[in-house]
Design an enzyme around this catalytic site. Sequence first.
Site: not given
Ligand code: MN
Length: 624
Positions: A87, A265, A287, A312
């Site tokens: 990303r 998330h 993360s 997720d």
């Molecule tokens: Mn994610």
Amino acid sequence: MPPQLQSSKQAGPRVLQGELNSLSPAIRDFVEANVALCQPDALHICDGSEEENRTLLAQLEEQGLIKKLPKYNNCWLARTDPQDVARVESRTVIVTRDRRDTIPTPLDGSVSQLGRWMSPEELDKAVSQRFPGCMKGRTMYVIPFSMGPVGSPLSKVGVELTDSAYVVVSMRVMTRMGKAVLASHGTGDFVRCLHSVGCPLPLKKPLVNNWPCNPEQTLIAHVPENRQIISFGSGYGGNSLLGKKCFALRIASRLAKEEGWLAEHMLILGVTNPTGQKKYMVAAFPSACGKTNLAMLCPTLPGWKVECVGDDIAWMKFDQEGHLRAINPENGFFGVAPGTSAKTNPNAMATITENTLFTNVAETSDGGVHWEGMDEILPEDVTITSWKNQPWSQKDGEPCAHPNSRFCTPANQCPIIDPLWESPEGVPIEAIIFGGRRPEGVPLVYEAFSWQHGVFVGAAMRSEATAAAEHKGKEIMHDPFAMRPFFGYNFGQYLSHWLSMAERSGAKLPKIFHVNWFRKSPSSGFLWPGFGENIRVLDWMFRRLNGQAGAMPSAIGYLPRLESFNLEGLREPVDLEQLFALDRDFWQKEVEDVGKYFATQVNEDLPEEVARQLELLKHRVNQI
Ligand code: MN
Ligand code: TSX
């Protein structure tokens, strides 16, 4: 209308599959307007069938964009252009009339870390610089998709137009896609998603790895007001599979605010205790905290069971009875491959043995995949080809797989997928878990004093970042709610929205916890064995929810009474004193850092209640 446009519209693209006339007027208008803009040679309306998938995979193989992995059943490997591997936050924007609807105004001209704003005028300009004719010589695929089980009241529909067949086969794994979606959707509202790799034919310069992309021109734009996502120049993951981060988090968080629910998330898991009682929990981690590993946990405690609803994203809404109901809007896992092994996540390893599309992992000479931390001893005669398509050996010093390499695999192949994972009403959530990778100071687990305190805990989340593409060394980064790159609107308003859940009459608010599997001893390594042993933490939470486990109030929240924490059968001794110790100097510094962060980044938009929670914490910490 200018004559050339008119004639090109009359001729139109060849329709390779599907019927424009079979689409609802709104979808057809959306397709036709973007055909006129992007000028593809051909049009393909995706039905989601096996046969369509086979044909597209064969085409991608012929183009050299993917290759078959003969060691497994229907598994494929894509190697991207090394310039298109993750990303791109710096080119991801939310478009609103007023900047403040997208991000808080940071204090004294510092740059916002809570998203990027673009004006509608700037977007218009950016689109007209990029999209006219961008699909020349290519096929435009029309992907109707549902985020969430088809027809569930909690689900939402999107239509993605893309010139990438890789996106089509990936979306087929990650979402419910094709005919069934159109059939059940009728003429309802949908999120408009437009994606182009930005490489019209003939090419201006040769492709790398046959992977079309246009990194100089990459832009991922969201227009919440119009339910619109516009992505150009990248074929990778979150930049191009628009149902995931763009829709299910950024656009959905805005819809959720308007409609009174939450788009987060978060993983969703079911825990069953030895007496057969079952509870569902969600967890938000930044993360590199092993979110997918927790979602698919293999408990070490006898009699306990964990089942996976999602790894997720969670969409959550209070139902008529006041229970918070969650669905996983996705249909697959798009997981980071490195670090995934039979030891760290046997369920993920079992999931990816068929029907899986790997991207940027290494390949073995016997037609399999490989990556750092796979923990598999290869036979003497088996050699490795790196993600860069070069012969690879350990001595090279470089990783064989890209650190952000992925598996894209159907959720229903997970051996511990929850029986209710596609339940249209969602599963009832009893606990919300926040967490981070904190080598120092933060205990294994604590419980928030209240909903408001829990919202503060989410807002104050930080985590040690591995040296990632857009960041420097190992730093403790702020990542509130693990949503920092995914907020669809002003983070201050997001906090108010979370706080407002406490005002809903009849809402049974879940308990909120914070966990840290990563505390280190100053002298040796990790203080907690982690992985399957984390069931002991879930066990304590489980008993807290039942009003059974002991806890003592501390400066930062309720801590387990040491005797209420189950350590039975642990192989190695654990130093609970160190694991749960609170250090005044550490927490004073933490309060100071979080205070500075709120002041500079959230500034005027910080809800008073969150500021109050920080003050309360400061006073408690001074008394440690
Ligand atoms: Mn994610
Ligand atoms: O995923 C992890 N979890 C959650 C598992 C359900 N990881 C991997 C993080 C990288 C993505 C962990 N790493 C966890 C953890 O709980 N804990 C640790 C740290 C750790 C690493 C190794 C050992 C102990 C702790 N022990 C041995 O290797 C023997």
